[in-house]
Design a protein around this motif. Sequence first.
Motif, PDB file in Angstrom:
ATOM      1  N   ARG A  71       0.845  -1.214   0.000  1.00  0.00           N
ATOM      2  CA  ARG A  71       0.000   0.000   0.000  1.00  0.00           C
ATOM      3  C   ARG A  71       0.874   1.256   0.000  1.00  0.00           C
ATOM      4  O   ARG A  71       0.608   2.216  -0.722  1.00  0.00           O
ATOM      5  CB  ARG A  71      -0.933  -0.021   1.214  1.00  0.00           C
ATOM      6  CG  ARG A  71      -1.958   1.120   1.252  1.00  0.00           C
ATOM      7  CD  ARG A  71      -2.884   0.994   2.442  1.00  0.00           C
ATOM      8  NE  ARG A  71      -3.683  -0.215   2.361  1.00  0.00           N
ATOM      9  CZ  ARG A  71      -3.535  -1.288   3.149  1.00  0.00           C
ATOM     10  NH1 ARG A  71      -2.579  -1.303   4.072  1.00  0.00           N
ATOM     11  NH2 ARG A  71      -4.304  -2.344   3.022  1.00  0.00           N
ATOM     12  N   SER A  75       0.941   3.810  -3.160  1.00  0.00           N
ATOM     13  CA  SER A  75       0.443   5.172  -2.916  1.00  0.00           C
ATOM     14  C   SER A  75       1.521   6.223  -3.164  1.00  0.00           C
ATOM     15  O   SER A  75       1.221   7.354  -3.554  1.00  0.00           O
ATOM     16  CB  SER A  75      -0.084   5.290  -1.480  1.00  0.00           C
ATOM     17  OG  SER A  75       0.962   5.088  -0.534  1.00  0.00           O
ATOM     18  N   SER A  76       2.787   5.837  -2.958  1.00  0.00           N
ATOM     19  CA  SER A  76       3.888   6.780  -3.176  1.00  0.00           C
ATOM     20  C   SER A  76       4.393   6.756  -4.611  1.00  0.00           C
ATOM     21  O   SER A  76       5.212   7.601  -4.999  1.00  0.00           O
ATOM     22  CB  SER A  76       5.042   6.468  -2.226  1.00  0.00           C
ATOM     23  OG  SER A  76       5.631   5.219  -2.542  1.00  0.00           O
ATOM     24  N   LEU A  99      -4.675  -2.242  -5.304  1.00  0.00           N
ATOM     25  CA  LEU A  99      -3.233  -2.296  -5.065  1.00  0.00           C
ATOM     26  C   LEU A  99      -2.521  -3.345  -5.899  1.00  0.00           C
ATOM     27  O   LEU A  99      -1.283  -3.403  -5.888  1.00  0.00           O
ATOM     28  CB  LEU A  99      -2.961  -2.582  -3.576  1.00  0.00           C
ATOM     29  CG  LEU A  99      -3.528  -1.591  -2.555  1.00  0.00           C
ATOM     30  CD1 LEU A  99      -3.192  -2.043  -1.143  1.00  0.00           C
ATOM     31  CD2 LEU A  99      -2.984  -0.196  -2.816  1.00  0.00           C
TER      32      LEU A  99
END
Length: 351
Positions: A71, A75-76, A99
Amino acid sequence: MTKQIKTTLALGLMASTALTGAALAQDKSVTIASWGGSYQEAQSKALFEPAAENTGIEVKQETYGGMSDVRLQVSSGQVTLDIVASGSGSASRAAAEGLLEPLDYDVIDVSTFYPGLYSDYCIGGDVFSVVAAWNTDTYGDAGPQNWADFFDTEKFPGTRAYRGTVSGALEPALMADGVAPEDVYEVLSSEEGIERALDKIRELKPHIAVFWSSGAQHAQLMKDGEVDMTTGWNGRFDNAAKDGGKVSYTFNQALLDYDCFAIPKGAPNKDTAMEFLAEISKAEYQDDLPKYITYGPTNKAAYETGEISAEVAASLPSSPENAAKQLPISLEWYAEWEQVAAEMYQEMLTE
């Protein structure tokens, strides 16, 4: 041009072509993350290393903390992992969050897989059981035979270890509280049902010395004799026993589950990862896994290669006799309720 020059040029071209082919093979690599300990060691010996040798794909192995790490990477936008080992429930939820990459079953052959042991986003790697295990120095062969026994501190005095996260933690508590296995997920499909399970764990909490967070940890607890009984994964306990640990367990009322492999969204080597998953899903690799850890193959053809003896098959979670005693994990429940249940579970732990 002389014959000698032509020959020299031809040999040079052949050498150049061979080097180019080797370079192309070396260019293919995947980074795989799993959970370490005897489990990853077994995966490495049975699956990763031989598949790397046979395909020419370079394999880099890491250990990780589960889908929370995926995650964070997704997300980054800084995804470094190509393949991750995951519990089936965690993978189901991660897929719902977006994801994971969808798997290409035109590349990965699941025609001989057991039904239900793969999904659009995760391909089963092994079948395992969450069991009640006990210290044979403390109880001999007469350890807990069901979850009610595990929670009965008068009949079985002694210290416990229990799962520190919600996966596989609530179901035993409900069965200990008298809920029939076939009704467990129906009861858990409400906050009141989840609270009922948590209340049962609260009763046991004064006797829980450790809330474990990894398979390596709960196996070490039993190997070192630090607790008298614990929940955990059958294969880890078998390996602990091989290493001299005084541990036994029962498949009765165990949770039948599977681990799987997934590809994080945005994996840098997605196509190579798909190719590698296709390779390690073959029966010729899966039939070697029980040599290193007693988890069952998800590819049923692995039972037909002659590598798994009848004696070994009888000790595996997915054998018909053992499977009949167990409650299969509900991926549907985890997809819908895991987040709510996890928050409630963490609150209980910090009380």
